[in-house]
Enzyme design. Sequence first.
Site, PDB file in Angstrom:
ATOM      1  N   LYS A 166       0.850  -1.190   0.000  1.00 18.97           N
ATOM      2  CA  LYS A 166       0.000   0.000   0.000  1.00 18.97           C
ATOM      3  C   LYS A 166       0.886   1.240   0.000  1.00 18.97           C
ATOM      4  O   LYS A 166       1.794   1.371   0.815  1.00 18.97           O
ATOM      5  CB  LYS A 166      -0.918  -0.004   1.222  1.00 18.97           C
ATOM      6  CG  LYS A 166      -2.016   1.054   1.170  1.00 18.97           C
ATOM      7  CD  LYS A 166      -3.105   0.807   2.193  1.00 18.97           C
ATOM      8  CE  LYS A 166      -4.215   1.832   2.073  1.00 18.97           C
ATOM      9  NZ  LYS A 166      -5.352   1.550   2.964  1.00 18.97           N
ATOM     10  N   GLU A 225     -19.206  -4.983  10.052  1.00 21.99           N
ATOM     11  CA  GLU A 225     -20.100  -4.159  10.858  1.00 21.99           C
ATOM     12  C   GLU A 225     -21.159  -4.981  11.586  1.00 21.99           C
ATOM     13  O   GLU A 225     -21.461  -4.714  12.761  1.00 21.99           O
ATOM     14  CB  GLU A 225     -20.773  -3.098   9.971  1.00 21.99           C
ATOM     15  CG  GLU A 225     -19.834  -2.027   9.468  1.00 21.99           C
ATOM     16  CD  GLU A 225     -19.031  -2.432   8.239  1.00 21.99           C
ATOM     17  OE1 GLU A 225     -18.147  -1.657   7.819  1.00 21.99           O
ATOM     18  OE2 GLU A 225     -19.287  -3.536   7.698  1.00 21.99           O
ATOM     19  N   ARG A 281     -25.111  -1.932   6.960  1.00 20.40           N
ATOM     20  CA  ARG A 281     -24.745  -3.337   6.796  1.00 20.40           C
ATOM     21  C   ARG A 281     -25.013  -4.146   8.057  1.00 20.40           C
ATOM     22  O   ARG A 281     -24.952  -5.372   8.039  1.00 20.40           O
ATOM     23  CB  ARG A 281     -23.262  -3.428   6.417  1.00 20.40           C
ATOM     24  CG  ARG A 281     -22.927  -2.736   5.100  1.00 20.40           C
ATOM     25  CD  ARG A 281     -21.516  -2.159   5.091  1.00 20.40           C
ATOM     26  NE  ARG A 281     -20.501  -3.168   5.194  1.00 20.40           N
ATOM     27  CZ  ARG A 281     -19.854  -3.713   4.153  1.00 20.40           C
ATOM     28  NH1 ARG A 281     -20.138  -3.315   2.927  1.00 20.40           N
ATOM     29  NH2 ARG A 281     -18.921  -4.610   4.332  1.00 20.40           N
TER      30      ARG A 281
END
Length: 640
Positions: free
Chosen positions: A288, A376, A404
């Site tokens: 990343k 979540e 969600r």
Amino acid sequence: MLNDNRFDLLKTIQSPADLRKLSLEQLPKLCQQLREDIIEEVAVNPGHLASSLGATEITVACHYVFNTPEDRIVWDVGHQAYGHKILTGRRENFCNNRKLGGLMPFPSPYESEYDTFTCGHASNSISAALGMAVASKLTKQHRHVVAIIGDGAMSGGLAYEGLNNVSSQPNDLLIILNDNDMSIDRAVGGMEQYLLNLDTNETYNRLRFKASQWLHAKGLLNEDRRKGLLRLNNALKSALAHQQNIFEGMNIRYFGPFDGNDVGELVRILRQLKDMKGPKLLHLHTKKGKGYEPAEKSAVVWHAPGKFDPKTGKRIIHESHNEPPKFQDVFGNTLLELARKNPRIVGVTPAMPTGCSMNIMMKDMPERTFDVGIAEAHAVTFSAGMAKDGVQPFCNIYSAFSQRAYDSIIHDMAILNLPVVLCLDRAGLVGEDGATHHGAFDMAFLRPIPNLTISSPMDEHELRRLMYTAQLPGKGSFVIRYPRGKGVLTDWECPLTEIKVGTGRRLHDGWDVAVLSIGPIGNDVEKAINLIESANSPSTQEHCPSIAHYDMRFLKPLDETILQEVAERFSRIITIEDGVRDGGLGTAVTEWMSDHGYTPHITRMGMPDHFVEQGTVEQLRALCGIDIDGIKKQLTSVEA
């Protein structure tokens, strides 16, 4: 910058068809130019940087090997996809990315035929791509379908629901796992550790693929035999390696891990896998922030760094010691303050400890804070489980992501009225992240659920007092919603005292119209009223309406004392909220008035019944008519 000679290759690419005209040897140079272009653009027009830098080679290789847009590339967590946007005809407009009227912040089919699906939230790519692969077979389109998942999205439950169906449904789907050991903060959990440890010999994979090609060419590898050989192969491999590959255990061919930042190797592998039958997973390790040293060293900070100097890597941060703090920081500091006094308090967040400032408590009390990854629904049910046995969780989820967890909120938290404090950060309009990230619906979808207390503080003091109130014994399931960004008070620290549940407060008295607001938008109501009153002076000779303003504080239960007072004193009522107009505060007030036989004229102000685009919060509030000018216009339309 578009005519800069440093971008001699990149400026020739108007579509992936142009990309496919390049030689394999030119691709590393193109990746370098694409990476530099993203860095320079994001430096002046802030957005998501590190993820797209890490996915550059994957982006180039996929568009080079596959015939997009006829072949489908389905992105997961769309902040990986800036390179994809630039290569698919949007480089000239990329300077308007995330701006009002400009490019959308994440891929969307509304914007480009190369954007195959919506991908603002994580973990949906496998399910969506499988649907496209099956549709391709049913409609005899014979197209390739690729799902690119990663950046922590493999911790989301939907990814595994998709994998489960991939393993049982006839398809030729290719899943690319972009494994960068990150989401926004560092990725956590058993699957992340599993992926780090997973290894497969590249030579073995190549030989196995060539053997399958030979068997197929000889007519010895029909579908039934292929599945049987795959099961036998997986069993032998697991026995020899003393390790079960979860993907091959689901009859999904696994390849990797390989270097996802080696574009030449990626092209070679993708060409091998392109026409292979059956579901496949290609595991790639990427860095990343790849290619930009500051982002490589601090991927969390550089996930979305704001403006910066691309040459020095110095972030441009405008700090003022006289400005109010962010709501999230008030939450983080108050949570730690409460936790020091109440040993039952724990913190739970789905992959957002830095974003929601739970990292403040995490640093001081790591054993009492839990980052559960991009999950979540699990975050809520996990919190409910702890609450059932005597712990007091503060579960912090961004409002848009709490959608969600809806079933878990109902079935696992509210049905038992468990003492979970659900803190919904980024409620209301969030700005440049656009339609997928606005916290528009939480009040409307939570209001019908029994047992919930739903509140929203007007300022930082109210947030602290609501947090204190929520953790007191007997409060049950308690929701506190607050916006992204700064509040209004510089002296935000205040004594922690209880607020009586279901009570609001009158902030301004008047006699022509009553304004009922909830949350920080009440501060704009006060400003609008003050502007109206300053214009309603003897010197101006203007006669504006006299306005009463009530901060309702609680959506559920409503303050019926205030509603009774308003119903008996006013024939005109205006409700204002930073959420959808249909189903929230305005609807609740209208229902109460009807149920109790009152018939005032009620105007409901809020977000409209369509998805609101990206832009600054100020621009979007003006667009929705709920900025100070919009509120003032509505208030002055009432006859005095």
